[in-house]
Design an enzyme around this catalytic site. Sequence first.
Site, PDB file in Angstrom:
ATOM      1  N   HIS A 186       1.322   3.912  16.134  1.00  0.00           N
ATOM      2  CA  HIS A 186       2.547   3.283  15.636  1.00  0.00           C
ATOM      3  C   HIS A 186       2.933   2.064  16.473  1.00  0.00           C
ATOM      4  O   HIS A 186       3.448   1.080  15.935  1.00  0.00           O
ATOM      5  CB  HIS A 186       3.694   4.300  15.624  1.00  0.00           C
ATOM      6  CG  HIS A 186       3.666   5.177  14.415  1.00  0.00           C
ATOM      7  ND1 HIS A 186       4.471   6.283  14.259  1.00  0.00           N
ATOM      8  CD2 HIS A 186       2.919   5.096  13.280  1.00  0.00           C
ATOM      9  CE1 HIS A 186       4.219   6.839  13.083  1.00  0.00           C
ATOM     10  NE2 HIS A 186       3.281   6.141  12.484  1.00  0.00           N
TER      11      HIS A 186
ATOM     12  N   GLU B  62      -1.135  -1.418 -17.363  1.00  0.00           N
ATOM     13  CA  GLU B  62      -2.089  -0.703 -16.508  1.00  0.00           C
ATOM     14  C   GLU B  62      -2.963   0.236 -17.330  1.00  0.00           C
ATOM     15  O   GLU B  62      -4.058   0.587 -16.916  1.00  0.00           O
ATOM     16  CB  GLU B  62      -1.324   0.123 -15.459  1.00  0.00           C
ATOM     17  CG  GLU B  62      -0.414  -0.703 -14.578  1.00  0.00           C
ATOM     18  CD  GLU B  62       0.652   0.144 -13.907  1.00  0.00           C
ATOM     19  OE1 GLU B  62       0.519   0.400 -12.702  1.00  0.00           O
ATOM     20  OE2 GLU B  62       1.608   0.552 -14.596  1.00  0.00           O
TER      21      GLU B  62
ATOM     22  N   ASP C 227      -5.194  -0.683 -11.285  1.00  0.00           N
ATOM     23  CA  ASP C 227      -5.238   0.507 -12.144  1.00  0.00           C
ATOM     24  C   ASP C 227      -5.909   0.212 -13.481  1.00  0.00           C
ATOM     25  O   ASP C 227      -6.674   1.026 -13.993  1.00  0.00           O
ATOM     26  CB  ASP C 227      -3.823   1.041 -12.381  1.00  0.00           C
ATOM     27  CG  ASP C 227      -3.317   1.863 -11.212  1.00  0.00           C
ATOM     28  OD1 ASP C 227      -4.155   2.347 -10.428  1.00  0.00           O
ATOM     29  OD2 ASP C 227      -2.098   2.017 -11.072  1.00  0.00           O
TER      30      ASP C 227
ATOM     31  N   CYS D 228      -0.464  -8.944 -11.085  1.00  0.00           N
ATOM     32  CA  CYS D 228       0.034  -8.583  -9.756  1.00  0.00           C
ATOM     33  C   CYS D 228      -0.914  -7.650  -8.997  1.00  0.00           C
ATOM     34  O   CYS D 228      -0.516  -7.024  -8.028  1.00  0.00           O
ATOM     35  CB  CYS D 228       1.415  -7.938  -9.854  1.00  0.00           C
ATOM     36  SG  CYS D 228       1.472  -6.422 -10.819  1.00  0.00           S
TER      37      CYS D 228
END
Length: 832
Positions: free
Chosen positions: A301, A539, A563, A610
């Site tokens: 992290h 999609e 997708d 996109c």
Amino acid sequence: MKYQFEFTCPLPHGLHARPASWLEREVNNFDTEIILTNQSNGKQANAKSVLSLIAANIRLNDICTVAVDDCGEGTIVKLKSLFCDNLIGADTPIKSCQESDAEIKLNPSLRHLGIDFLPGQAIVAGIGIGKAIFIDNCDFPEVINQSGKVDAVCEQEKVINAFDELKIQLRNTSSDNHEVQSIMDTHLSILNDVEFFNQIKSLIFENNLSAANAIKQTAEFFCKALSETGNSILAERSLDINDVSSQLIRAIYGDNCIESELMLSEPSICIARNMTPTEFLKLDRKYLKGLILTEATGTSHTVIIARSYGIATVAVAKVPALVANRQIIVDGTIGIVVENPTTEIIEYYNRQVETEVSRQKAIRQAIETSPGFNGNMEIAANAINIHEIETALSSGAQGIGVLRTEILFAQEQTAPSESQQFEIYKTAANLAGEKKLIIRTLDIGGDKPLPFMPLPAEENPFLGYRAVRIYKEYETFFREQLAAIIKASAFGNVHLMVPMICSVEEIRWVNKIILEIQDELGNQNIPFNKTMPVGIMIEVPSTAFIIDQLAVECDFFSIGTNDLAQYFLAADRGNEYVKDIYTPAHPSFIRLLKKIVDDVHEAKRWVGICGEMASQLEFLPLLIGIGFDELSLSFASIPAITAETKNCDPDKCRELLDCVCDCTSIAGVRQQLNDFRHINCAMPIVHETLVITDSGAKDKHQAIKTLVDQIYINGRTENPVGLENAIWDREGIYSTGFGFGIAIPHCKSKHVLTNSIAVLRLSKPIDWNSSDGQPVNIVILLAINDSDAAKEHMKIFAKLSRKIMHEDFRDNLLNIAKPENLINYIKEHLEL
């Protein structure tokens, strides 16, 4: 009466963080105690605590017992299904980041300097130059003035108050850095873990420990458990546990905590075993130029935050024996630490920093001067939070093509209220101003559920219960989200977009609810944009064949190529076995995109894209040819894509589309795209920005590196190291010192995006091992893409060779002062 049943762990990577988090969310829906015992090691776990589950170290094929307190038969049936049938669906491959044993490959110009370096692992790309500062890691603050006598009730009260205080602090503190905010949310989840608190409480009452010691021992217990799992990623979560524990101790003891504050006052490289996110954030980033860590990987992290701030980071096997306060260099791009750098090496790295600055400046200038596509296509950005919206707009984005709202709430334990959502969307709308802001409604499924919206695990969640398909079950939340977006439409150019639509009925149902909410807001005199555009994601392949019907119900479309490609090609994008099939370069997929765009325009609507395809330079001419009205991409890709647009002629891009649609293979499509880019989208082979008239290069290596950097700065290569190696490979065959004081280094390489001639005029001649033994004062670099090599390379080289034989040509190369005049002279005489 207790009930028990057994199950065998089906998870290839064991019960690691992600399936453990999923399991914790699922079992918390049951109002009964659930204890899991790993029979292979005897470890028990509270199934409602993710830390406890992970610490049980459950591996593939381990047999486990689940014990449940008094409950009905229906509960047992559901739990058996959860553990025996659904758990496998919660698994995902662990992407560990191990230290690389690969040999460090230095580029030729750096290797030539005889650099002395410590090899490591490149964690965060970049260069840091500064004084070596050692950080003595102290896991917990030392507490003074602690009484030996412990009042358990009083100590527990201190802990409870500290938990509450820290939770409030984390909830009320926001960061404009998404990664920082995400890690703060992780710390909040640790504070909410029931087993973490119960362990502290138990140590206070059963072992008569103070709050500080109970917190320390609890942290050590869980850190040891995570370390024993043998998984480096899980072990790294120990840093977060220690971080939270230290913050709890500070909250309890305040001024009685002894800690040494590290104050940076000059450019510094910090060296430590590791550091917690809180320790990192305390460092003054004005002076923090790099990190050297011995116990970190790319998944830490702290490293994630360092990456978000661009702090060069290298991981090494052990703390290096460096001299404190002596200047060192961290090269996070190739993964080395430079000890005792010479003046020449410092100069080299300073030039590297300047080159990158110049590269970004050139990209910004290209954006500012780009004519675009006759004003017909927008370059927008994908965003997941307010910080990314700000960054995208400052990077040249003409709007926000998709704001992914599910990411905003990924760490929330309870559903955000309508007012909370409204404030976020309102802020986003104000930032975007008149620019388009497309807010996508919740897009979650069994593969990425939210804590407050548990969904069943599915064998194939991508084809299952997700996005718009879950809205009826969670209609209350959906209505609240719609209301928040609609109200935010009064503050900017807000568009609303619905994911995973596959039929007209679905969007009609959504539009019905939108109208109902608008009527309610109107009755309450709450302002909103009555003509707010509503669109859908394309999609699902079925939508491609009903565009005319869908266009009656919505105002715009946006294609999610990731997708859509995997559904259309029946190829899971995460499956290694079909990776060659899953590509947007598939001829049938390109024809599908063309059909969608043509049908949308026929219906008098606009359409954007996109998915990842929009961010790839390779496909840009094709997307222009197809006729997309908008590209929405990652904000990091916006400068390069925008700069490239000025080299793309829309008419020629449409000709490319025709050629690609005739291709019968993926390889054929890629060849068409590659050839087109080098012929039609390429910059002029010579340009004044590739001319340096008074270079201080001291030798052959510096001269070649300077020219390669200039090609990189001007966007003609994305891999300057690969290009430099190609030049030296050619140089290794024989010297390119032509004679007459001129050298012509050259190469044919896939790393050349645009065929280029770069010119370097030296202030002092340098040795090049030329054929006539004379030093060189002019270097002309010829860099040709390997697909063009057969015709272009030899043709230009032959012309140049003949011209150099003429004294007047050589004299003009030496004496023409202005770069633009010199370029015109070269173009004329080489007939370019």
